[in-house]
Design a protein around this motif. Structure first.
Motif, short mmCIF file in Angstrom:
data_model
loop_
_atom_site.label_atom_id
_atom_site.label_comp_id
_atom_site.label_asym_id
_atom_site.label_seq_id
_atom_site.Cartn_x
_atom_site.Cartn_y
_atom_site.Cartn_z
N GLY A 40 -4.49 5.29 -21.40
CA GLY A 40 -4.94 5.77 -22.71
C GLY A 40 -6.46 5.83 -22.80
O GLY A 40 -7.02 6.78 -23.36
N ILE A 41 -7.14 4.84 -22.23
CA ILE A 41 -8.60 4.85 -22.23
C ILE A 41 -9.12 6.02 -21.40
O ILE A 41 -10.05 6.72 -21.81
N ALA A 42 -8.50 6.28 -20.25
CA ALA A 42 -8.91 7.40 -19.40
C ALA A 42 -8.66 8.73 -20.10
O ALA A 42 -9.50 9.63 -20.05
N VAL A 43 -7.52 8.84 -20.76
CA VAL A 43 -7.21 10.08 -21.50
C VAL A 43 -8.21 10.27 -22.64
O VAL A 43 -8.70 11.38 -22.87
N LEU A 44 -8.52 9.19 -23.36
CA LEU A 44 -9.49 9.27 -24.46
C LEU A 44 -10.85 9.72 -23.94
O LEU A 44 -11.49 10.59 -24.55
N ALA A 45 -11.30 9.17 -22.81
CA ALA A 45 -12.58 9.58 -22.23
C ALA A 45 -12.55 11.07 -21.86
O ALA A 45 -13.52 11.79 -22.09
N THR A 46 -11.42 11.52 -21.31
CA THR A 46 -11.28 12.93 -20.94
C THR A 46 -11.33 13.83 -22.16
O THR A 46 -12.04 14.84 -22.19
N VAL A 47 -10.59 13.46 -23.20
CA VAL A 47 -10.57 14.26 -24.42
C VAL A 47 -11.96 14.32 -25.05
O VAL A 47 -12.42 15.39 -25.47
N LEU A 48 -12.64 13.17 -25.11
CA LEU A 48 -13.99 13.15 -25.69
C LEU A 48 -14.95 14.02 -24.87
O LEU A 48 -15.78 14.75 -25.44
N GLY A 49 -14.85 13.96 -23.55
CA GLY A 49 -15.68 14.81 -22.70
C GLY A 49 -15.42 16.28 -22.92
O GLY A 49 -16.35 17.08 -23.02
N LEU A 50 -14.14 16.64 -23.01
CA LEU A 50 -13.79 18.05 -23.24
C LEU A 50 -14.22 18.52 -24.63
O LEU A 50 -14.66 19.66 -24.80
N LEU A 51 -14.11 17.64 -25.62
CA LEU A 51 -14.58 17.99 -26.97
C LEU A 51 -16.10 18.18 -26.99
O LEU A 51 -16.61 19.08 -27.65
N ALA A 52 -16.82 17.33 -26.25
CA ALA A 52 -18.28 17.49 -26.17
C ALA A 52 -18.63 18.83 -25.52
O ALA A 52 -19.53 19.54 -25.98
N LEU A 53 -17.90 19.18 -24.46
CA LEU A 53 -18.13 20.47 -23.80
C LEU A 53 -17.81 21.62 -24.73
O LEU A 53 -18.56 22.60 -24.81
N ALA A 54 -16.71 21.52 -25.47
CA ALA A 54 -16.34 22.57 -26.43
C ALA A 54 -17.40 22.70 -27.53
O ALA A 54 -17.78 23.81 -27.92
N GLY A 55 -17.89 21.57 -28.02
CA GLY A 55 -18.94 21.61 -29.05
C GLY A 55 -20.21 22.26 -28.54
O GLY A 55 -20.84 23.06 -29.24
N ALA A 56 -20.58 21.94 -27.31
CA ALA A 56 -21.76 22.55 -26.71
C ALA A 56 -21.55 24.05 -26.53
O ALA A 56 -22.47 24.85 -26.74
N ALA A 57 -20.33 24.46 -26.17
CA ALA A 57 -20.04 25.89 -26.00
C ALA A 57 -20.13 26.62 -27.34
O ALA A 57 -20.63 27.75 -27.40
N VAL A 58 -19.68 25.98 -28.40
CA VAL A 58 -19.78 26.59 -29.74
C VAL A 58 -21.25 26.75 -30.12
O VAL A 58 -21.66 27.80 -30.64
N ASP A 59 -22.08 25.73 -29.85
CA ASP A 59 -23.51 25.83 -30.14
C ASP A 59 -24.15 26.93 -29.30
O ASP A 59 -24.97 27.71 -29.80
N SER A 130 -30.14 28.07 -19.70
CA SER A 130 -29.14 27.02 -19.47
C SER A 130 -27.96 27.21 -20.42
O SER A 130 -28.06 27.91 -21.42
N SER A 131 -26.84 26.58 -20.08
CA SER A 131 -25.67 26.67 -20.94
C SER A 131 -24.80 25.44 -20.77
O SER A 131 -24.98 24.66 -19.83
N ALA A 132 -23.83 25.30 -21.64
CA ALA A 132 -22.91 24.17 -21.59
C ALA A 132 -22.15 24.15 -20.27
O ALA A 132 -21.97 23.08 -19.68
#
Length: 172
Positions: A40-59, A130-132
């Motif tokens: 669960g901790i590994a999945v949470l870290a993965t989801v948070l990383g992917l959300l950060a990448l998605a947020g950067a892509a939106v910006d 540069s880009s996400a």
């Protein structure tokens, strides 16, 4: 003389026993489900990383949809988490984005760097070119490291739990 009430040894022992009876089921759950907690901790870290990448892509998309270009100075006060820059937008206003510049790899205080920003929101600024997705490599390496450590740990915990159950003993 002392004021207040005195706690007897029997009362103190009873309080400790009551606290232990509250904690025991939580500890038992954590021990019995430790492999799932680790995953669960590994999945949470993965989801948070992917959300950060998605947020950067939106910006990035917002910047690319309405781009402005400027030369920015890297300011003192930069930290690992953000690099502070100052630049002047087309209207002549000087902007120092609160969250710093996106993707600041290798920038030094006093350096002048080309930046792209959103004309509608100059707080969204990145180093030009540069880009996400260009910065996704370090994120992928970090997530691979998380799984490289936590994956085998979860497997070991699971095998340990099953081995303890097969022997008729419980893992404590």
């Amino acid at each position: 003389m002392t004021s207040g009430t005195r706690t007897t040894d029997a009362e103190r022992t009873r309080a400790i026993d009551e606290l232990a009876s509250l904690v025991r089921p939580i500890r038992r759950f954590a021990v019995n489900r430790s492999a799932e907690i680790v995953v669960g901790i590994a999945v949470l870290a993965t989801v948070l990383g992917l959300l950060a990448l998605a947020g950067a892509a939106v910006d990035d998309r917002a910047i690319s949809a309405n781009p402005g270009y400027a030369q920015a100075d890297v300011l003192d006060g930069s930290t690992f988490a953000r690099t502070v820059v100052r630049f002047t937008v087309a209207s002549g206003e000087t902007v120092v984005p609160e969250h710093g510049v996106f993707y600041p790899s290798g920038l030094q205080v006093g350096q002048s760097v080309a930046v792209e920003y959103d004309l509608g929101n100059p707080e969204l600024v990145r180093v030009a070119g540069s880009s996400a997705f260009g910065e996704a490599g370090p994120l992928a390496l970090a997530l691979a490291a998380v799984w490289a450590v936590l994956g085998p740990l979860a497997l070991w915990l699971r095998r340990r739990r099953h081995a303890g159950g097969a022997n008729g003993t419980s893992v404590r």
